[in-house]
Design a protein around this motif. Structure first.
Motif, mmCIF file in Angstrom:
data_model
loop_
_atom_site.group_PDB
_atom_site.id
_atom_site.type_symbol
_atom_site.label_atom_id
_atom_site.label_comp_id
_atom_site.label_asym_id
_atom_site.label_seq_id
_atom_site.Cartn_x
_atom_site.Cartn_y
_atom_site.Cartn_z
ATOM 1 N N ASP A 14 0.847 -1.195 0.000
ATOM 2 C CA ASP A 14 0.000 0.000 0.000
ATOM 3 C C ASP A 14 0.880 1.242 0.000
ATOM 4 O OD1 ASP A 14 -2.405 -1.506 0.180
ATOM 5 O OD2 ASP A 14 -2.191 -1.617 2.364
ATOM 6 N N ALA A 15 0.722 2.092 -1.002
ATOM 7 C CA ALA A 15 1.536 3.305 -1.089
ATOM 8 C C ALA A 15 1.084 4.364 -0.092
ATOM 9 C CB ALA A 15 1.491 3.863 -2.505
ATOM 10 N N THR A 16 -0.221 4.377 0.223
ATOM 11 C CA THR A 16 -0.778 5.371 1.139
ATOM 12 C C THR A 16 -1.852 4.705 2.000
ATOM 13 O OG1 THR A 16 -2.540 6.040 -0.385
ATOM 14 C CG2 THR A 16 -0.444 7.240 -0.560
ATOM 15 N N VAL A 17 -2.253 5.379 3.054
ATOM 16 C CA VAL A 17 -3.343 4.881 3.885
ATOM 17 C C VAL A 17 -4.638 4.884 3.070
ATOM 18 C CG1 VAL A 17 -4.655 5.232 6.009
ATOM 19 C CG2 VAL A 17 -2.199 5.659 5.991
ATOM 20 N N ALA A 18 -4.816 5.900 2.238
ATOM 21 C CA ALA A 18 -5.993 5.951 1.368
ATOM 22 C C ALA A 18 -6.015 4.749 0.422
ATOM 23 C CB ALA A 18 -6.009 7.255 0.576
ATOM 24 N N ALA A 19 -4.865 4.393 -0.121
ATOM 25 C CA ALA A 19 -4.787 3.233 -1.016
ATOM 26 C C ALA A 19 -5.141 1.953 -0.266
ATOM 27 C CB ALA A 19 -3.395 3.128 -1.631
ATOM 28 N N ALA A 20 -4.736 1.853 0.987
ATOM 29 C CA ALA A 20 -5.077 0.677 1.801
ATOM 30 C C ALA A 20 -6.588 0.613 2.017
ATOM 31 C CB ALA A 20 -4.347 0.722 3.142
ATOM 32 N N ALA A 21 -7.211 1.747 2.311
ATOM 33 C CA ALA A 21 -8.657 1.782 2.521
ATOM 34 C C ALA A 21 -9.401 1.391 1.247
ATOM 35 C CB ALA A 21 -9.092 3.175 2.981
ATOM 36 N N LEU A 22 -8.950 1.899 0.117
ATOM 37 C CA LEU A 22 -9.594 1.581 -1.157
ATOM 38 C C LEU A 22 -9.405 0.104 -1.514
ATOM 39 C CD1 LEU A 22 -11.238 2.709 -3.493
ATOM 40 C CD2 LEU A 22 -9.075 3.324 -4.614
ATOM 41 N N ARG A 23 -8.215 -0.418 -1.303
ATOM 42 C CA ARG A 23 -7.952 -1.839 -1.559
ATOM 43 C C ARG A 23 -8.866 -2.708 -0.710
ATOM 44 N NH1 ARG A 23 -5.648 -5.041 1.545
ATOM 45 N NH2 ARG A 23 -4.428 -3.471 2.668
ATOM 46 N N GLU A 24 -8.950 -2.405 0.578
ATOM 47 C CA GLU A 24 -9.798 -3.186 1.481
ATOM 48 C C GLU A 24 -11.268 -3.107 1.053
ATOM 49 O OE1 GLU A 24 -9.343 -5.246 4.030
ATOM 50 O OE2 GLU A 24 -7.174 -5.056 4.206
ATOM 51 N N ALA A 25 -11.724 -1.921 0.675
ATOM 52 C CA ALA A 25 -13.115 -1.756 0.261
ATOM 53 C C ALA A 25 -13.423 -2.577 -0.991
ATOM 54 C CB ALA A 25 -13.431 -0.277 0.026
ATOM 55 N N GLU A 26 -12.512 -2.554 -1.943
ATOM 56 C CA GLU A 26 -12.730 -3.324 -3.175
ATOM 57 C C GLU A 26 -12.674 -4.824 -2.905
ATOM 58 O OE1 GLU A 26 -9.975 -1.620 -6.031
ATOM 59 O OE2 GLU A 26 -11.477 -0.125 -6.618
ATOM 60 N N GLU A 27 -11.699 -5.257 -2.104
ATOM 61 C CA GLU A 27 -11.589 -6.691 -1.788
ATOM 62 C C GLU A 27 -12.829 -7.203 -1.057
ATOM 63 O OE1 GLU A 27 -6.715 -6.889 -1.156
ATOM 64 O OE2 GLU A 27 -8.030 -7.206 0.562
ATOM 65 N N GLU A 28 -13.274 -6.461 -0.054
ATOM 66 C CA GLU A 28 -14.362 -6.955 0.790
ATOM 67 C C GLU A 28 -15.747 -6.748 0.185
ATOM 68 O OE1 GLU A 28 -13.948 -5.575 4.812
ATOM 69 O OE2 GLU A 28 -11.912 -6.353 4.976
ATOM 70 N N SER A 29 -15.879 -5.781 -0.712
ATOM 71 C CA SER A 29 -17.189 -5.540 -1.335
ATOM 72 C C SER A 29 -17.347 -6.274 -2.655
ATOM 73 C CB SER A 29 -17.395 -4.042 -1.577
ATOM 74 O OG SER A 29 -16.574 -3.579 -2.646
ATOM 75 N N GLY A 30 -16.217 -6.589 -3.290
ATOM 76 C CA GLY A 30 -16.266 -7.192 -4.622
ATOM 77 C C GLY A 30 -16.602 -6.194 -5.708
ATOM 78 N N ILE A 31 -16.641 -4.912 -5.379
ATOM 79 C CA ILE A 31 -17.003 -3.873 -6.345
ATOM 80 C C ILE A 31 -15.738 -3.226 -6.907
ATOM 81 C CG2 ILE A 31 -18.183 -1.672 -6.697
ATOM 82 C CD1 ILE A 31 -20.068 -2.456 -4.390
ATOM 83 N N ALA A 32 -15.579 -3.328 -8.226
ATOM 84 C CA ALA A 32 -14.480 -2.642 -8.894
ATOM 85 C C ALA A 32 -14.921 -1.215 -9.212
ATOM 86 C CB ALA A 32 -14.108 -3.372 -10.177
ATOM 87 N N GLY A 33 -13.965 -0.310 -9.286
ATOM 88 C CA GLY A 33 -14.278 1.050 -9.685
ATOM 89 C C GLY A 33 -14.745 1.959 -8.573
ATOM 90 N N LEU A 34 -14.551 1.569 -7.322
ATOM 91 C CA LEU A 34 -14.851 2.471 -6.215
ATOM 92 C C LEU A 34 -13.901 3.664 -6.282
ATOM 93 C CD1 LEU A 34 -15.141 -0.078 -3.252
ATOM 94 C CD2 LEU A 34 -17.028 1.093 -4.405
ATOM 95 N N THR A 35 -14.362 4.822 -5.849
ATOM 96 C CA THR A 35 -13.501 5.995 -5.744
ATOM 97 C C THR A 35 -13.681 6.611 -4.364
ATOM 98 O OG1 THR A 35 -15.211 7.424 -6.696
ATOM 99 C CG2 THR A 35 -13.565 6.543 -8.211
ATOM 100 N N LEU A 36 -12.586 7.034 -3.779
ATOM 101 C CA LEU A 36 -12.674 7.655 -2.462
ATOM 102 C C LEU A 36 -13.278 9.042 -2.571
ATOM 103 C CD1 LEU A 36 -9.324 6.649 -0.721
ATOM 104 C CD2 LEU A 36 -11.576 5.583 -0.510
ATOM 105 N N LEU A 37 -14.111 9.372 -1.611
ATOM 106 C CA LEU A 37 -14.693 10.704 -1.507
ATOM 107 C C LEU A 37 -13.553 11.701 -1.312
ATOM 108 C CD1 LEU A 37 -17.403 12.258 -1.290
ATOM 109 C CD2 LEU A 37 -17.299 11.862 1.174
ATOM 110 N N ALA A 38 -13.576 12.787 -2.053
ATOM 111 C CA ALA A 38 -12.517 13.795 -1.981
ATOM 112 C C ALA A 38 -12.419 14.392 -0.583
ATOM 113 C CB ALA A 38 -12.786 14.896 -3.007
#
Length: 173
Positions: free
Chosen positions: A80-104
């Protein structure tokens, strides 16, 4: 820049929850391994509330070990390059949803909660992830269930941390 350095910068820029932010910074200063699960004094985790503002709903996971409805999230990993990247990775892995984007705007909230030994604390950096139109979830092996809840249903199934995260996310939308 290391993941540890990224976490320190993200937390310094975070204006709300000043006392908790300071506790996170002190933890990282005192524990060079404070980003990692192996740090028994506690460690940072990254999570994201998957939200579908168009439908007025959030996706929660029924956590396998805790048997609680929670946002997606987990431990930071060396890739994980950033904490945000870790959060996004976890969200995609656990939800099965590709294409999630973090709220600005960076993290939405911070939450510190006790966990069973050998570690003592999770210092969770909480984000919100926007689901793309037509998103279809897929349950992972880390979850007992995965379900969409309307905003008004969350308080009946989730703890205060999730309710606070939802409120802070909706205020930012």
């Amino acid at each position: 820049m290391t993941l540890h350095d990224d976490a320190v910068l993200a937390l310094k820029a975070y204006e709300d929850q000043a006392e908790l932010r300071q506790a996170y910074l002190e933890h990282l200063s005192a524990h060079p391994d404070g980003m990692w699960k192996a740090c028994e004094a506690g460690h940072l985790t990254a999570s994201a509330l998957v939200i579908d503002p168009e439908q007025g709903r959030v996706l929660l996971t029924l956590h396998k070990k805790l048997n609680m409805w929670l946002q997606m999230g987990g431990h930071c990993e060396p890739g994980d390059a950033t904490v945000a990247a870790a959060a996004l990775r976890e969200a995609e892995e656990e939800s099965g949803i590709a294409g999630l984007t973090l709220l600005a705007g960076g993290p939405v909230r911070l939450d510190r909660h006790p966990i069973p030994a050998p570690c003592h604390w999770h210092l969770d950096v909480q984000y919100a992830a926007l689901a793309p139109a037509g998103a279809v979830e897929a349950i992972s092996d880390e979850s007992l269930d995965l379900r969409w809840f309307g905003y008004d249903e969350v308080a009946a199934v989730a703890d205060t941390s999730v309710v606070n995260l939802l409120e802070a996310t909706r205020a930012r939308l």
